[in-house]
Write a protein that holds these residues in place. Structure first.
Motif, PDB file in Angstrom:
ATOM      1  N   PRO A   1       1.028  -1.673  -0.479  1.00 41.74           N
ATOM      2  CA  PRO A   1       0.020   0.169   0.034  1.00 41.74           C
ATOM      3  C   PRO A   1       0.473   1.136  -0.365  1.00 41.74           C
ATOM      4  CG  PRO A   1      -0.272  -1.040   2.324  1.00 41.74           C
ATOM      5  CD  PRO A   1       0.714  -2.203   0.605  1.00 41.74           C
ATOM      6  N   ASP A   2       2.201   1.403   0.439  1.00 38.99           N
ATOM      7  CA  ASP A   2       2.767   2.452   0.757  1.00 38.99           C
ATOM      8  C   ASP A   2       4.498   1.750  -0.118  1.00 38.99           C
ATOM      9  OD1 ASP A   2       5.259   4.013   1.418  1.00 38.99           O
ATOM     10  OD2 ASP A   2       3.905   4.804   3.366  1.00 38.99           O
ATOM     11  N   LEU A   3       4.248   2.816  -1.456  1.00 39.65           N
ATOM     12  CA  LEU A   3       5.762   2.006  -1.919  1.00 39.65           C
ATOM     13  C   LEU A   3       7.139   2.136  -1.684  1.00 39.65           C
ATOM     14  CD1 LEU A   3       6.893   0.903  -4.331  1.00 39.65           C
ATOM     15  CD2 LEU A   3       6.154   3.271  -5.717  1.00 39.65           C
ATOM     16  N   LEU A   4       6.908   3.940  -0.461  1.00 42.13           N
ATOM     17  CA  LEU A   4       8.458   3.937  -0.576  1.00 42.13           C
ATOM     18  C   LEU A   4       8.594   3.914   0.965  1.00 42.13           C
ATOM     19  CD1 LEU A   4       7.643   8.488  -1.323  1.00 42.13           C
ATOM     20  CD2 LEU A   4       9.195   5.941  -2.199  1.00 42.13           C
ATOM     21  N   LYS A   5       7.432   2.781   1.472  1.00 43.56           N
ATOM     22  CA  LYS A   5       7.843   1.732   2.726  1.00 43.56           C
ATOM     23  C   LYS A   5       8.312   0.873   2.659  1.00 43.56           C
ATOM     24  CE  LYS A   5       5.906   0.890   6.960  1.00 43.56           C
ATOM     25  NZ  LYS A   5       4.734   1.360   7.812  1.00 43.56           N
ATOM     26  N   ALA A   6       7.730   0.089   1.643  1.00 46.37           N
ATOM     27  CA  ALA A   6       7.867  -1.290   0.694  1.00 46.37           C
ATOM     28  C   ALA A   6       9.635  -0.624   0.397  1.00 46.37           C
ATOM     29  CB  ALA A   6       7.061  -1.590  -0.161  1.00 46.37           C
ATOM     30  N   LEU A   7      10.278   0.024  -0.369  1.00 50.87           N
ATOM     31  CA  LEU A   7      10.985   0.379  -1.015  1.00 50.87           C
ATOM     32  C   LEU A   7      13.074   0.524   0.016  1.00 50.87           C
ATOM     33  CD1 LEU A   7      10.656   2.440  -3.501  1.00 50.87           C
ATOM     34  CD2 LEU A   7      11.380   0.023  -3.905  1.00 50.87           C
ATOM     35  N   SER A   8      11.334   1.543   1.132  1.00 50.94           N
ATOM     36  CA  SER A   8      12.551   0.661   2.459  1.00 50.94           C
ATOM     37  C   SER A   8      12.600   0.190   3.419  1.00 50.94           C
ATOM     38  CB  SER A   8      12.181   2.404   3.350  1.00 50.94           C
ATOM     39  OG  SER A   8      12.761   2.546   4.472  1.00 50.94           O
ATOM     40  N   ALA A   9      11.926  -0.938   3.382  1.00 56.45           N
ATOM     41  CA  ALA A   9      11.976  -2.018   3.872  1.00 56.45           C
ATOM     42  C   ALA A   9      13.167  -3.083   3.395  1.00 56.45           C
ATOM     43  CB  ALA A   9      10.593  -2.920   4.427  1.00 56.45           C
ATOM     44  N   LEU A  10      13.227  -3.045   1.310  1.00 52.07           N
ATOM     45  CA  LEU A  10      13.780  -2.732   0.829  1.00 52.07           C
ATOM     46  C   LEU A  10      15.148  -3.812   0.977  1.00 52.07           C
ATOM     47  CD1 LEU A  10      13.732  -5.718  -1.865  1.00 52.07           C
ATOM     48  CD2 LEU A  10      13.583  -3.607  -3.534  1.00 52.07           C
ATOM     49  N   GLY A  11      15.600  -2.069   0.862  1.00 53.56           N
ATOM     50  CA  GLY A  11      16.747  -1.230   1.178  1.00 53.56           C
ATOM     51  C   GLY A  11      16.916  -1.435   1.862  1.00 53.56           C
ATOM     52  N   GLU A  12      16.178  -2.081   3.594  1.00 54.96           N
ATOM     53  CA  GLU A  12      16.811  -2.295   4.859  1.00 54.96           C
ATOM     54  C   GLU A  12      17.054  -3.992   4.892  1.00 54.96           C
ATOM     55  OE1 GLU A  12      17.037  -1.243   8.278  1.00 54.96           O
ATOM     56  OE2 GLU A  12      16.414   1.157   7.097  1.00 54.96           O
ATOM     57  N   LYS A  13      17.136  -4.649   4.132  1.00 57.97           N
ATOM     58  CA  LYS A  13      17.001  -5.879   3.771  1.00 57.97           C
ATOM     59  C   LYS A  13      18.334  -6.495   3.324  1.00 57.97           C
ATOM     60  CE  LYS A  13      16.390 -10.598   3.651  1.00 57.97           C
ATOM     61  NZ  LYS A  13      16.677 -10.890   4.592  1.00 57.97           N
ATOM     62  N   TYR A  14      18.627  -5.649   1.948  1.00 60.59           N
ATOM     63  CA  TYR A  14      19.145  -5.179   2.081  1.00 60.59           C
ATOM     64  C   TYR A  14      20.678  -4.765   2.095  1.00 60.59           C
ATOM     65  CZ  TYR A  14      16.973  -8.305  -1.946  1.00 60.59           C
ATOM     66  OH  TYR A  14      17.352  -9.751  -2.490  1.00 60.59           O
ATOM     67  N   PHE A  15      20.765  -3.339   2.670  1.00 63.87           N
ATOM     68  CA  PHE A  15      22.062  -3.085   3.598  1.00 63.87           C
ATOM     69  C   PHE A  15      22.458  -2.968   4.419  1.00 63.87           C
ATOM     70  CE2 PHE A  15      20.163  -0.620  -0.873  1.00 63.87           C
ATOM     71  CZ  PHE A  15      21.121  -1.160  -2.227  1.00 63.87           C
ATOM     72  N   VAL A  16      21.200  -2.977   5.701  1.00 57.12           N
ATOM     73  CA  VAL A  16      21.558  -3.474   6.385  1.00 57.12           C
ATOM     74  C   VAL A  16      21.650  -4.678   7.078  1.00 57.12           C
ATOM     75  CG1 VAL A  16      20.730  -2.344   8.504  1.00 57.12           C
ATOM     76  CG2 VAL A  16      20.712  -1.141   6.835  1.00 57.12           C
ATOM     77  N   GLU A  17      20.756  -5.692   6.889  1.00 59.37           N
ATOM     78  CA  GLU A  17      20.225  -6.982   7.497  1.00 59.37           C
ATOM     79  C   GLU A  17      20.972  -7.706   6.833  1.00 59.37           C
ATOM     80  OE1 GLU A  17      16.017  -7.857   7.252  1.00 59.37           O
ATOM     81  OE2 GLU A  17      16.017  -6.008   7.892  1.00 59.37           O
ATOM     82  N   GLU A  18      21.226  -7.978   5.777  1.00 62.55           N
ATOM     83  CA  GLU A  18      21.920  -9.283   5.311  1.00 62.55           C
ATOM     84  C   GLU A  18      23.242  -9.180   5.423  1.00 62.55           C
ATOM     85  OE1 GLU A  18      21.508 -10.354   1.208  1.00 62.55           O
ATOM     86  OE2 GLU A  18      19.820 -10.966   1.531  1.00 62.55           O
ATOM     87  N   PRO A  19      24.470  -9.651   5.876  1.00 64.25           N
ATOM     88  CA  PRO A  19      25.495  -9.684   5.942  1.00 64.25           C
ATOM     89  C   PRO A  19      26.793  -9.481   4.888  1.00 64.25           C
ATOM     90  CG  PRO A  19      24.849 -12.307   6.488  1.00 64.25           C
ATOM     91  CD  PRO A  19      24.015 -11.495   5.372  1.00 64.25           C
ATOM     92  N   ALA A  20      27.582  -8.377   5.410  1.00 71.95           N
ATOM     93  CA  ALA A  20      28.199  -7.473   4.507  1.00 71.95           C
ATOM     94  C   ALA A  20      29.380  -8.897   2.946  1.00 71.95           C
ATOM     95  CB  ALA A  20      29.171  -6.965   5.325  1.00 71.95           C
ATOM     96  N   HIS A  21      28.872 -10.013   3.897  1.00 76.20           N
ATOM     97  CA  HIS A  21      29.760 -10.996   2.888  1.00 76.20           C
ATOM     98  C   HIS A  21      28.803 -11.061   1.714  1.00 76.20           C
ATOM     99  CE1 HIS A  21      27.491 -14.397   4.126  1.00 76.20           C
ATOM    100  NE2 HIS A  21      27.003 -14.788   3.259  1.00 76.20           N
ATOM    101  N   LYS A  22      27.262 -11.295   1.358  1.00 76.62           N
ATOM    102  CA  LYS A  22      26.859 -11.532   0.391  1.00 76.62           C
ATOM    103  C   LYS A  22      26.652  -9.806  -0.024  1.00 76.62           C
ATOM    104  CE  LYS A  22      22.430 -12.976   0.810  1.00 76.62           C
ATOM    105  NZ  LYS A  22      23.048 -14.406   0.143  1.00 76.62           N
ATOM    106  N   ARG A  23      27.580  -8.615  -0.082  1.00 70.69           N
ATOM    107  CA  ARG A  23      27.349  -7.225  -0.784  1.00 70.69           C
ATOM    108  C   ARG A  23      29.078  -7.650  -2.066  1.00 70.69           C
ATOM    109  NH1 ARG A  23      23.089  -7.784  -0.019  1.00 70.69           N
ATOM    110  NH2 ARG A  23      23.667  -8.600  -1.191  1.00 70.69           N
ATOM    111  N   ARG A  24      29.755  -8.329  -0.608  1.00 70.06           N
ATOM    112  CA  ARG A  24      31.418  -8.728  -1.305  1.00 70.06           C
ATOM    113  C   ARG A  24      31.101  -9.426  -2.442  1.00 70.06           C
ATOM    114  NH1 ARG A  24      32.301  -8.818   4.161  1.00 70.06           N
ATOM    115  NH2 ARG A  24      32.998 -11.265   4.723  1.00 70.06           N
ATOM    116  N   MET A  25      30.295 -10.521  -2.308  1.00 67.29           N
ATOM    117  CA  MET A  25      30.007 -11.625  -3.191  1.00 67.29           C
ATOM    118  C   MET A  25      29.497 -10.977  -4.295  1.00 67.29           C
ATOM    119  SD  MET A  25      30.083 -14.500  -3.986  1.00 67.29           S
ATOM    120  CE  MET A  25      29.692 -14.793  -6.008  1.00 67.29           C
TER     121      MET A  25
END
Length: 191
Positions: free
Chosen positions: A81-105
């Motif tokens: 229902p709230d696109l910005l809130k959903a995009l923010s949650a997606l960003g939180e998942k990828y950039f904050v919650e997932e371990p840094a090694h996944k980004r290095r990968m």
């Protein structure tokens, strides 16, 4: 080799992909050997080769797994229902919650894609899928009147991907990067 139950087969495949991801992100694509991956996964070389015949096949497996996970998340965005809130949650998942090694990968695959044609094909395929997913999402939102009618959906997808690439890079190479502190500013830019 005895035939494994489907659940055991899937679990073993995931175990190998997880080990390959950790090895590639820690040691790099070139320095990682198939033996390193066997050791990290706790499987024999014979068992590894049942699932993956090369490091490129492992990259393809990791990429396909990540693409499927991303597709599921995109479906949730489309109905949020709230696109910005959903995009923010997606960003939180990828950039904050997932371990840094996944980004290095991700960075490792991107760099290897410039040297290895097969990895380049895989990388560009995933990158194109992500871009198209965002473009299609923004077009649906535009058609539904949920974003500005004059929005250039191709440019929106490109800008979002550039922001994501920058966040991935910072998280991968800067141990002190605080993605959580940056997310509110990113959300402001997106809004």
């Amino acid at each position: 080799m005895p035939k494994l139950k489907p659940d055991t087969h899937r679990a073993r495949r995931e175990q190998i992909l997880d080990a390959a991801e950790r090895c590639f992100s820690t040691t790099g694509f070139h320095r990682t050997t198939m033996q390193d991956i066997c050791k990290a996964a706790g499987v024999s070389p014979g068992a590894l080769y049942v699932y993956f015949d090369s490091k490129e096949a492992l990259i393809a497996g990791i990429s396909e797994r990540d693409r499927a996970e991303f597709a599921e998340r995109m479906e949730m965005l489309a109905t949020a229902p709230d696109l910005l809130k959903a995009l923010s949650a997606l960003g939180e998942k990828y950039f904050v919650e997932e371990p840094a090694h996944k980004r290095r990968m991700c960075v490792e695959i991107g760099i290897e894609s410039t040297r290895n044609a097969r990895v380049g094909e895989i990388y560009r395929g995933v990158d194109g899928f992500v871009r198209k997913s965002f473009r299609d999402l923004f077009q649906r939102m535009k058609d539904a009147g949920r974003i500005a009618p004059d929005a250039d959906v191709d440019m929106l997808a490109t800008i979002l991907m550039l922001i994501g690439d920058g966040m991935f890079w910072r998280r991968a190479v800067h141990a002190d990067f605080d993605a959580k502190a940056v997310m509110p500013a990113v959300n402001s830019v997106l809004a």
